[in-house]
Design an enzyme around this catalytic site. Structure first.
Site, short mmCIF file in Angstrom:
data_model
loop_
_atom_site.label_atom_id
_atom_site.label_comp_id
_atom_site.label_asym_id
_atom_site.label_seq_id
_atom_site.Cartn_x
_atom_site.Cartn_y
_atom_site.Cartn_z
N TYR A 147 90.24 11.51 84.64
CA TYR A 147 88.95 11.58 83.65
C TYR A 147 90.29 11.35 82.03
CZ TYR A 147 88.27 15.73 86.56
OH TYR A 147 87.85 16.03 87.89
N GLU A 177 88.23 21.88 83.56
CA GLU A 177 89.75 22.03 84.22
C GLU A 177 90.13 21.80 85.12
OE1 GLU A 177 88.62 26.10 84.53
OE2 GLU A 177 88.64 27.03 82.90
#
Length: 149
Positions: free
Chosen positions: A117, A105
């Site tokens: 990411y 998250e």
């Protein structure tokens, strides 16, 4: 050359909290770090060079999934690829241990982390509304996953 090592000394909880406090408005509490360091299933990995910590990653492998719980880079070491290096090492180790995907998250407003990411193969897979505390209230968490196969 930097090395990745596992930490197991609960006395490090204060140092981890202090480092994260310098880069995060809402760091983990010392007690959370102490519990994490004492955990059999969670790992605290530090990318370091000599005695300087360059990146910290907290993760947990649950069956075939690697869950990234926390990742940060101390202020003096930011913008040098250290978060990428520690995350790539954790992903490779998890894959070697049988993990088939990684989940994490991230604050919806953290464009730098989201960019990292995505560059490593993570894709969006959901949103948690109001998940993070924010100076103006709450901020959404973007859920991301990366296949490791």
């Amino acid at each position: 050359m930097a090395e990745l090592r596992r930490l197991s000394d609960p006395a490090l909880a204060e140092a981890l909290h202090r480092l994260e406090s310098a880069v995060c408005a809402h760091p983990w509490a010392v007690t959370v770090y102490a519990q994490t360091l004492a955990s059999e299933s969670e790992r605290v990995q530090v990318l370091q060079q000599a005695e300087q910590w360059l990146a910290v990653l907290v993760s947990e492998q649950i069956l075939d999934e690697l869950h990234i719980h926390n990742i940060f880079v101390p202020l003096a070491a930011q913008r040098r690829g250290h978060a990428r290096a520690v995350l790539q090492a954790a992903l490779a180790a998890a894959k070697a241990a049988g993990a088939t995907r990684c989940l994490l998250e991230v604050r919806a407003g953290n464009a730098a982390a989201i960019g990292l990411y995505r560059a490593l193969g993570f894709v969006d897979c959901g949103v948690r509304k109001g998940y993070y505390r924010h100076e103006r209230g709450r901020e959404d968490a973007l859920l991301m996953e990366c296949p490791l196969s």
